[in-house]
Design a protein around this motif. Structure first.
Motif, PDB file in Angstrom:
ATOM      1  N   ASP A 177       0.822  -1.219   0.000  1.00 26.92           N
ATOM      2  CA  ASP A 177       0.000   0.000   0.000  1.00 26.92           C
ATOM      3  C   ASP A 177       0.856   1.270   0.000  1.00 26.92           C
ATOM      4  O   ASP A 177       0.550   2.251   0.692  1.00 26.92           O
ATOM      5  CB  ASP A 177      -0.933  -0.015   1.216  1.00 26.92           C
ATOM      6  CG  ASP A 177      -2.132   0.919   1.027  1.00 26.92           C
ATOM      7  OD1 ASP A 177      -2.493   1.173  -0.144  1.00 26.92           O
ATOM      8  OD2 ASP A 177      -2.682   1.395   2.044  1.00 26.92           O
ATOM      9  N   ILE A 178       1.921   1.236  -0.793  1.00 27.50           N
ATOM     10  CA  ILE A 178       2.792   2.410  -0.923  1.00 27.50           C
ATOM     11  C   ILE A 178       2.113   3.444  -1.818  1.00 27.50           C
ATOM     12  O   ILE A 178       1.524   3.109  -2.848  1.00 27.50           O
ATOM     13  CB  ILE A 178       4.154   2.015  -1.525  1.00 27.50           C
ATOM     14  CG1 ILE A 178       4.845   0.969  -0.652  1.00 27.50           C
ATOM     15  CG2 ILE A 178       5.044   3.239  -1.718  1.00 27.50           C
ATOM     16  CD1 ILE A 178       5.149   1.431   0.750  1.00 27.50           C
ATOM     17  N   SER A 179       2.200   4.693  -1.466  1.00 23.39           N
ATOM     18  CA  SER A 179       1.575   5.761  -2.244  1.00 23.39           C
ATOM     19  C   SER A 179       2.328   5.980  -3.556  1.00 23.39           C
ATOM     20  O   SER A 179       3.569   5.985  -3.569  1.00 23.39           O
ATOM     21  CB  SER A 179       1.567   7.064  -1.438  1.00 23.39           C
ATOM     22  OG  SER A 179       1.195   8.154  -2.263  1.00 23.39           O
ATOM     23  N   PRO A 180       1.596   6.166  -4.680  1.00 26.03           N
ATOM     24  CA  PRO A 180       2.261   6.441  -5.963  1.00 26.03           C
ATOM     25  C   PRO A 180       2.985   7.789  -5.957  1.00 26.03           C
ATOM     26  O   PRO A 180       3.760   8.084  -6.865  1.00 26.03           O
ATOM     27  CB  PRO A 180       1.110   6.426  -6.970  1.00 26.03           C
ATOM     28  CG  PRO A 180      -0.115   6.674  -6.175  1.00 26.03           C
ATOM     29  CD  PRO A 180       0.133   6.074  -4.825  1.00 26.03           C
ATOM     30  N   GLU A 181       2.757   8.615  -4.907  1.00 28.33           N
ATOM     31  CA  GLU A 181       3.419   9.906  -4.798  1.00 28.33           C
ATOM     32  C   GLU A 181       4.552   9.877  -3.770  1.00 28.33           C
ATOM     33  O   GLU A 181       5.082  10.921  -3.391  1.00 28.33           O
ATOM     34  CB  GLU A 181       2.397  10.990  -4.432  1.00 28.33           C
ATOM     35  CG  GLU A 181       1.345  11.195  -5.518  1.00 28.33           C
ATOM     36  CD  GLU A 181       0.417  12.355  -5.209  1.00 28.33           C
ATOM     37  OE1 GLU A 181       0.597  12.996  -4.148  1.00 28.33           O
ATOM     38  OE2 GLU A 181      -0.480  12.624  -6.022  1.00 28.33           O
ATOM     39  N   SER A 182       4.922   8.669  -3.385  1.00 27.68           N
ATOM     40  CA  SER A 182       6.003   8.531  -2.396  1.00 27.68           C
ATOM     41  C   SER A 182       7.365   8.559  -3.083  1.00 27.68           C
ATOM     42  O   SER A 182       7.476   8.371  -4.300  1.00 27.68           O
ATOM     43  CB  SER A 182       5.839   7.218  -1.629  1.00 27.68           C
ATOM     44  OG  SER A 182       6.018   6.120  -2.515  1.00 27.68           O
ATOM     45  N   GLU A 226      -5.188  -2.681 -10.096  1.00 29.16           N
ATOM     46  CA  GLU A 226      -4.639  -1.843  -9.035  1.00 29.16           C
ATOM     47  C   GLU A 226      -3.184  -1.493  -9.321  1.00 29.16           C
ATOM     48  O   GLU A 226      -2.763  -0.341  -9.120  1.00 29.16           O
ATOM     49  CB  GLU A 226      -4.753  -2.580  -7.696  1.00 29.16           C
ATOM     50  CG  GLU A 226      -4.384  -1.732  -6.493  1.00 29.16           C
ATOM     51  CD  GLU A 226      -4.543  -2.479  -5.185  1.00 29.16           C
ATOM     52  OE1 GLU A 226      -4.375  -1.840  -4.122  1.00 29.16           O
ATOM     53  OE2 GLU A 226      -4.813  -3.692  -5.219  1.00 29.16           O
ATOM     54  N   PHE A 230      -1.593   2.183 -10.113  1.00 28.15           N
ATOM     55  CA  PHE A 230      -0.436   2.676  -9.347  1.00 28.15           C
ATOM     56  C   PHE A 230       0.662   3.157 -10.289  1.00 28.15           C
ATOM     57  O   PHE A 230       1.232   4.240 -10.096  1.00 28.15           O
ATOM     58  CB  PHE A 230       0.093   1.564  -8.440  1.00 28.15           C
ATOM     59  CG  PHE A 230       1.348   1.925  -7.703  1.00 28.15           C
ATOM     60  CD1 PHE A 230       1.288   2.500  -6.444  1.00 28.15           C
ATOM     61  CD2 PHE A 230       2.605   1.718  -8.277  1.00 28.15           C
ATOM     62  CE1 PHE A 230       2.458   2.845  -5.755  1.00 28.15           C
ATOM     63  CE2 PHE A 230       3.765   2.060  -7.597  1.00 28.15           C
ATOM     64  CZ  PHE A 230       3.691   2.626  -6.341  1.00 28.15           C
ATOM     65  N   ASP A 233      -0.373   6.443 -12.040  1.00 33.14           N
ATOM     66  CA  ASP A 233      -0.359   7.570 -11.109  1.00 33.14           C
ATOM     67  C   ASP A 233       1.064   7.930 -10.690  1.00 33.14           C
ATOM     68  O   ASP A 233       1.392   9.117 -10.535  1.00 33.14           O
ATOM     69  CB  ASP A 233      -1.200   7.244  -9.863  1.00 33.14           C
ATOM     70  CG  ASP A 233      -2.681   7.133 -10.174  1.00 33.14           C
ATOM     71  OD1 ASP A 233      -3.084   7.558 -11.283  1.00 33.14           O
ATOM     72  OD2 ASP A 233      -3.429   6.601  -9.325  1.00 33.14           O
ATOM     73  N   ALA A 234       1.914   6.927 -10.536  1.00 27.78           N
ATOM     74  CA  ALA A 234       3.295   7.178 -10.125  1.00 27.78           C
ATOM     75  C   ALA A 234       4.057   7.923 -11.218  1.00 27.78           C
ATOM     76  O   ALA A 234       4.822   8.859 -10.935  1.00 27.78           O
ATOM     77  CB  ALA A 234       3.986   5.862  -9.787  1.00 27.78           C
ATOM     78  N   TYR A 237       2.839  11.497 -11.382  1.00 27.15           N
ATOM     79  CA  TYR A 237       3.439  12.290 -10.298  1.00 27.15           C
ATOM     80  C   TYR A 237       4.886  12.627 -10.621  1.00 27.15           C
ATOM     81  O   TYR A 237       5.353  13.755 -10.378  1.00 27.15           O
ATOM     82  CB  TYR A 237       3.364  11.524  -8.981  1.00 27.15           C
ATOM     83  CG  TYR A 237       4.054  12.213  -7.842  1.00 27.15           C
ATOM     84  CD1 TYR A 237       3.502  13.345  -7.244  1.00 27.15           C
ATOM     85  CD2 TYR A 237       5.286  11.754  -7.372  1.00 27.15           C
ATOM     86  CE1 TYR A 237       4.140  13.995  -6.196  1.00 27.15           C
ATOM     87  CE2 TYR A 237       5.951  12.391  -6.333  1.00 27.15           C
ATOM     88  CZ  TYR A 237       5.373  13.511  -5.746  1.00 27.15           C
ATOM     89  OH  TYR A 237       6.017  14.165  -4.721  1.00 27.15           O
TER      90      TYR A 237
END
Length: 245
Positions: A177-182, A226, A230, A233-234, A237
């Motif tokens: 569940d790592i954020s694509p904006e991390s 999913e 991700f 979105d990554a 970003y």
């Protein structure tokens, strides 16, 4: 009735054929039972066994059942006919040998790609297998000479193993569940971009379609919805972050 007679099952076992095959040979008159016992069960003589072995020998070198029937009736064969049939069979076996060696290369390649992982994602592995088989079937001889298409080359193993590692990392990121904006996702996208650029630099433009990890003919997709979201979105970003710099 002689004690040397064989039932259809005994003959099949002695000759290494199926009962169904013997019934078919009886139907077309290639081997007719020498006798029958009560209930109509077929019985075969030693001569029938010898004839069956002759049929198997001629069939092995490529003669059709019709030709075999004629040859056994004539009891002789022209040398050029026999040589031609042997040569044809040899070509068939060589082609089969090449196919088997190619499959061994593919299996070795798959093993090298997945080595080092305790657990392998089935969807990803099936995608890899399909991609390898698709590439082997669709590349022409000229393309196969390029290192990117040669499964025996270390360069190909290195790049395929790297892509496999990236896909496994992607699945782990989503699973955790790592954020694509991390920063972790940003680092992943940067690595994937560099790897893709490295791969593209090794192939000709005409080969790009077959070399890319995805293509329109490969309906297998190693990513879940999913994971695809991700990834999209990554990268979005990452582009936004670079654009703001």
């Amino acid at each position: 009735m002689s004690g040397n007679m064989l039932t259809i099952g005994q003959l099949a076992k002695r000759a290494g054929v199926t009962i169904r095959t013997l019934r078919y040979y009886d139907k077309i008159g290639l081997i007719v039972p020498s006798d029958y016992k009560e209930g109509g069960h077929r019985l075969y003589s030693i001569d029938d066994l010898i004839r069956l072995q002759q049929i198997q020998s001629l069939k092995f070198i490529g003669f059709s059942l019709k030709d075999i029937n004629n040859l056994l009736e004539l009891s002789v064969i022209e040398e050029h006919d026999l040589t031609r049939s042997i040569a044809f069979k040899k070509r068939e076996l060589i082609a089969e040998q090449e196919r088997i060696l190619q499959m061994i290369d593919q299996l070795d390649h798959m093993t090298k790609i997945i080595t080092g992982y305790e657990k392998i994602d089935v969807k990803l592995f099936c995608f890899i297998i399909h991609s390898i088989l698709f590439e082997e079937e669709n590349l022409n001889e000229a393309q196969e000479k390029g290192s990117i298409h040669n499964f025996r080359s270390e360069a190909r193993v290195k790049i395929d193993k790297a892509f496999f590692s990236m896909f496994m990392q992607l699945k782990k990121l989503v699973e955790n569940d790592i954020s694509p904006e991390s920063e972790e996702a940003f680092h992943f996208c940067s690595q994937l971009t560099n790897l893709t650029n490295e791969m593209l630099s090794t192939v000709e433009m005409a080969d790009l379609k077959s070399a890319l990890p995805f293509d329109e003919f490969n309906i297998l997709n190693p990513l879940t919805d999913e994971e695809s979201t991700f990834l999209r979105d990554a990268f979005a970003y990452m582009s936004k972050k670079f654009g703001s710099q």
